[in-house]
Design an enzyme around this catalytic site. Structure first.
Site, PDB file in Angstrom:
ATOM      1  N   ASN A 185      10.371   7.488  -3.183  1.00 39.56           N
ATOM      2  CA  ASN A 185       9.115   7.866  -2.538  1.00 39.56           C
ATOM      3  C   ASN A 185       8.649   9.274  -2.904  1.00 39.56           C
ATOM      4  OD1 ASN A 185       8.726   5.413  -1.292  1.00 39.56           O
ATOM      5  ND2 ASN A 185       9.933   5.998   0.490  1.00 39.56           N
ATOM      6  N   ARG A 221      18.965  12.037   4.659  1.00 42.81           N
ATOM      7  CA  ARG A 221      18.531  10.729   4.148  1.00 42.81           C
ATOM      8  C   ARG A 221      18.244  10.813   2.649  1.00 42.81           C
ATOM      9  NH1 ARG A 221      16.823   5.933   6.088  1.00 42.81           N
ATOM     10  NH2 ARG A 221      15.194   4.845   4.944  1.00 42.81           N
ATOM     11  N   ALA A 248       9.846   8.809   7.499  1.00 40.07           N
ATOM     12  CA  ALA A 248      10.914   7.924   7.973  1.00 40.07           C
ATOM     13  C   ALA A 248      11.746   7.328   6.847  1.00 40.07           C
ATOM     14  CB  ALA A 248      10.313   6.800   8.815  1.00 40.07           C
ATOM     15  N   ASP A 249      11.210   7.308   5.639  1.00 46.11           N
ATOM     16  CA  ASP A 249      11.920   6.708   4.513  1.00 46.11           C
ATOM     17  C   ASP A 249      11.984   7.690   3.345  1.00 46.11           C
ATOM     18  OD1 ASP A 249      13.290   4.794   3.097  1.00 46.11           O
ATOM     19  OD2 ASP A 249      11.506   3.664   2.526  1.00 46.11           O
ATOM     20  N   LEU A 250      12.490   8.886   3.623  1.00 46.29           N
ATOM     21  CA  LEU A 250      12.586   9.922   2.596  1.00 46.29           C
ATOM     22  C   LEU A 250      13.700   9.559   1.624  1.00 46.29           C
ATOM     23  CD1 LEU A 250      11.486  12.619   1.590  1.00 46.29           C
ATOM     24  CD2 LEU A 250      13.145  13.755   3.078  1.00 46.29           C
TER      25      LEU A 250
END
Length: 113
Positions: free
Chosen positions: A45, A77, A39-41
Site C-alpha cells: 500500500n 504492522r 488500518a492496512d499499513l
C-alpha cells in the site's frame, strides 16, 4: 498511477535501500502527525514514483485522537509486512541497519518538525 511501483516490488527487485526507507518513514510520519491511521499499513500500500511516494487503500482507515499509542503498533504492522516479504533475507542485523533504522530515523525526524 502511471510509472509507479509498490514498496513490495522495490523490496523484491532489491531497490529498497536506506534512502528510500527514510522517505517511507517520512511519509508515514506525515500521516501520523495528522492522526491518520492506516488500518492496512503494508508494503503493498506504499507506492513509489520518480519524485513522490503515496500511501493508498484507506478503506478501513480513520482519524485517531491525540495521543499516539496506536502509532507504534501501526509501524509494527509495516515492519511485519516487510519481514514477511523477505526484507531480512536471513540477515536481521543488516535489515535493521539498512532498512528499519533509516525508516525510523526518517519517521522520527519528520514527526518532530
Amino acid at each position: 498511477i502511471e510509472g509507479v511501483h509498490t514498496l513490495a516490488e522495490a523490496l523484491q527487485d532489491r531497490r529498497l535501500d536506506a534512502k528510500l526507507a527514510a522517505r517511507v518513514g517520512e511519509l508515514i510520519a506525515l500521516f501520523h502527525a495528522a492522526n491518520v491511521y492506516h488500518a492496512d499499513l503494508n508494503a503493498h500500500n506504499i507506492l513509489i514514483g520518480p519524485k513522490q511516494l503515496w500511501l493508498v487503500d484507506f478503506d478501513r482507515g480513520s482519524i485517531r485522537g491525540i495521543g499516539g499509542e496506536w502509532r507504534p503498533r501501526n509501524l509494527g504492522r509495516l515492519r511485519r509486512s516487510l519481514l514477511k516479504l523477505g526484507a531480512c533475507n536471513g540477515d536481521e542485523e543488516r535489515y535493521e541497519r539498512m532498512i528499519w533504522m533509516p525508516l525510523m530515523r526518517g519517521y522520527e525526524a519528520t514527526v518532530r518538525t
